[in-house]
Design an enzyme around this catalytic site. Structure first.
Site, PDB file in Angstrom:
ATOM      1  N   ASP A  33      30.273  49.604  41.552  1.00 42.60           N
ATOM      2  CA  ASP A  33      31.900  49.859  41.163  1.00 42.60           C
ATOM      3  C   ASP A  33      32.194  51.338  41.368  1.00 42.60           C
ATOM      4  OD1 ASP A  33      34.262  50.126  39.536  1.00 42.60           O
ATOM      5  OD2 ASP A  33      33.992  47.945  39.171  1.00 42.60           O
ATOM      6  N   ILE A  34      33.328  51.395  41.978  1.00 39.12           N
ATOM      7  CA  ILE A  34      33.678  52.878  42.271  1.00 39.12           C
ATOM      8  C   ILE A  34      34.418  53.532  40.795  1.00 39.12           C
ATOM      9  CG2 ILE A  34      34.082  52.703  44.686  1.00 39.12           C
ATOM     10  CD1 ILE A  34      37.385  52.534  43.857  1.00 39.12           C
ATOM     11  N   ASN A  91      36.977  38.034  35.815  1.00 37.97           N
ATOM     12  CA  ASN A  91      38.308  37.615  35.518  1.00 37.97           C
ATOM     13  C   ASN A  91      39.207  36.729  36.359  1.00 37.97           C
ATOM     14  OD1 ASN A  91      38.331  39.653  33.476  1.00 37.97           O
ATOM     15  ND2 ASN A  91      38.507  41.287  35.219  1.00 37.97           N
ATOM     16  N   GLY A  97      43.609  39.486  33.942  1.00 36.55           N
ATOM     17  CA  GLY A  97      43.524  40.906  34.404  1.00 36.55           C
ATOM     18  C   GLY A  97      42.734  41.254  35.944  1.00 36.55           C
ATOM     19  N   GLN A  98      42.574  39.933  36.465  1.00 39.44           N
ATOM     20  CA  GLN A  98      42.151  39.960  38.089  1.00 39.44           C
ATOM     21  C   GLN A  98      42.981  40.794  38.707  1.00 39.44           C
ATOM     22  OE1 GLN A  98      41.130  36.328  39.866  1.00 39.44           O
ATOM     23  NE2 GLN A  98      40.374  37.175  41.698  1.00 39.44           N
ATOM     24  N   HIS A 104      34.665  37.705  42.306  1.00 37.29           N
ATOM     25  CA  HIS A 104      33.611  38.746  42.255  1.00 37.29           C
ATOM     26  C   HIS A 104      33.246  38.752  40.524  1.00 37.29           C
ATOM     27  CE1 HIS A 104      37.450  40.860  41.338  1.00 37.29           C
ATOM     28  NE2 HIS A 104      36.838  41.573  40.686  1.00 37.29           N
ATOM     29  N   HIS A 106      31.387  41.054  37.701  1.00 35.70           N
ATOM     30  CA  HIS A 106      30.751  42.332  37.246  1.00 35.70           C
ATOM     31  C   HIS A 106      29.448  42.241  36.616  1.00 35.70           C
ATOM     32  CE1 HIS A 106      34.871  44.326  37.693  1.00 35.70           C
ATOM     33  NE2 HIS A 106      35.239  42.998  37.488  1.00 35.70           N
TER      34      HIS A 106
END
Length: 125
Positions: A33-34, A91, A97-98, A104, A106
């Site tokens: 994740d960035i 999400n 909150g998507q 995907h 996390h």
């Protein structure tokens, strides 16, 4: 809702945007994740065009679903997350909150995660 082929993960899959790949095969891509919320924060995405978990569960084949979650577990073990524990989060939809409309998960770990500490802003990837 139709799949948006211009979402950031679709662009990553096409090679238009770079990612720090952790794992890749013909069905999934996993990358760091960035904007990590924990010391280890990896996103795992299917290469198929699925909007969210609901779409993935309803439209992916049983083999795709099994492969996705089996590989997610392998990735977590490969990163050593199984030793201290980890969180697997997805999400589903705007109210959850998507932000990126490509299914995907996390994988997060590497530290103790307080309950509710990531309820807001998780899907900034």
């Amino acid at each position: 809702m139709a799949y948006d082929k211009e979402n950031i993960f679709a662009k990553i899959l096409r090679g238009e945007i770079p990612s720090n790949t952790v794992y890749e095969d013909d069905q999934i891509l996993a990358f760091n994740d960035i904007a990590p919320k924990t010391p280890v924060h990896v996103l795992v995405i299917p290469k198929g065009e699925y909007i969210d978990m609901d779409d993935f569960a309803a439209n992916a084949s049983a083999a795709e679903i099994a492969h996705f979650f089996a590989k997610a577990g392998e990735i977590a073990r490969g990163l050593g997350l199984h030793e201290g524990g980890y969180r697997l989060v997805t999400n589903n939809g705007e109210n959850a909150g998507q932000i990126v409309p490509h299914f995907h998960i996390h994988l997060m770990g590497g530290q103790r995660i307080k309950e509710g500490s990531m309820a807001r802003g998780m899907d900034g990837a």
